[in-house]
Design a protein around this motif. Structure first.
Motif, PDB file in Angstrom:
ATOM      1  N   GLN A   1       2.222  -4.122  14.635  1.00  0.00           N
ATOM      2  CA  GLN A   1       1.866  -2.998  13.765  1.00  0.00           C
ATOM      3  C   GLN A   1       1.558  -1.760  14.600  1.00  0.00           C
ATOM      4  OE1 GLN A   1      -1.237  -4.348  11.068  1.00  0.00           O
ATOM      5  NE2 GLN A   1      -0.225  -6.331  10.946  1.00  0.00           N
TER       6      GLN A   1
ATOM      7  N   GLU B   1       3.833   1.830  14.739  1.00  0.00           N
ATOM      8  CA  GLU B   1       3.147   3.101  14.469  1.00  0.00           C
ATOM      9  C   GLU B   1       3.365   4.075  15.622  1.00  0.00           C
ATOM     10  OE1 GLU B   1      -0.878   1.922  13.622  1.00  0.00           O
ATOM     11  OE2 GLU B   1      -0.359   1.251  11.601  1.00  0.00           O
TER      12      GLU B   1
ATOM     13  N   TYR C   1       2.850   2.986   7.552  1.00  0.00           N
ATOM     14  CA  TYR C   1       2.620   1.840   6.670  1.00  0.00           C
ATOM     15  C   TYR C   1       2.869   2.259   5.228  1.00  0.00           C
ATOM     16  CZ  TYR C   1       0.067  -1.774   4.141  1.00  0.00           C
ATOM     17  OH  TYR C   1      -0.288  -2.779   3.275  1.00  0.00           O
TER      18      TYR C   1
ATOM     19  N   LYS D   1       3.896  -6.752   5.905  1.00  0.00           N
ATOM     20  CA  LYS D   1       3.592  -5.330   5.788  1.00  0.00           C
ATOM     21  C   LYS D   1       4.892  -4.571   6.025  1.00  0.00           C
ATOM     22  CE  LYS D   1      -1.262  -5.227   6.936  1.00  0.00           C
ATOM     23  NZ  LYS D   1      -2.305  -4.496   7.665  1.00  0.00           N
TER      24      LYS D   1
ATOM     25  N   TYR E   1       6.680  -1.138   7.056  1.00  0.00           N
ATOM     26  CA  TYR E   1       6.541   0.125   7.765  1.00  0.00           C
ATOM     27  C   TYR E   1       7.874   0.851   7.684  1.00  0.00           C
ATOM     28  CZ  TYR E   1       2.076  -1.305   9.759  1.00  0.00           C
ATOM     29  OH  TYR E   1       0.776  -1.685   9.925  1.00  0.00           O
TER      30      TYR E   1
END
Length: 143
Positions: free
Chosen positions: A111, A115, A121, A136, A138
């Motif tokens: 994650q 980023e 996100y 998740k 992204y």
């Protein structure tokens, strides 16, 4: 002390047999099945694969996947810069409007990396994995 030798070569699935991948960025991807449909590279350090990154393209959207060796963090700048350049080239050449990456909620290192690559996100996708795991989502939107 010798300087590490860095290189980038086209990905082939056999590269994954050379190292023990960490938690993959997109673990449900069947790399062998998707290899011929993905654009991908393998990063080498001293002629040893330390990471594989690819993008599967469908309808102007790129689905990003990555597998990194446990030693990849020692060469994070090389992997990061190479991935950024690769993504920029793929976006430009194929006119992509967005890139997406799906990451298991507990995989905080993945994650953090996406980023830093410029992804944001967007939310949790329920039951996406083969064992009904949530992921998740992204994205990096190209404007």
């Amino acid at each position: 002390m010798e300087t590490d030798k860095y290189d980038v070569i086209p990905f082939v699935p056999e590269h994954l047999l050379v190292f023990r991948p960490r938690e993959p960025l997109c673990p449900y991807v069947d790399v062998k099945q998707n290899y011929f449909r993905s654009l991908a590279f393998t990063g080498l350090v001293n002629n040893k694969p330390i990471g594989c990154v690819g993008i599967r393209i469908f309808a102007k959207i790129g689905y990003v996947w990555a597998f990194l060796d446990s030693s990849a963090s020692d060469h994070a700048v090389f992997i990061h810069r190479t991935t950024l350049k690769f993504m920029r080239n793929i976006i430009k050449v194929f006119g992509l409007q967005r890139l997406q990456a799906f990451i298991l909620p507990g995989f905080s290192l993945g994650q953090l990396w996406v980023e830093r690559l410029g992804f944001n996100y967007e939310g949790t996708v329920r039951c996406l994995g083969p064992n009904k795991e949530d992921y998740k989502l992204y994205s990096l939107v190209v404007r």
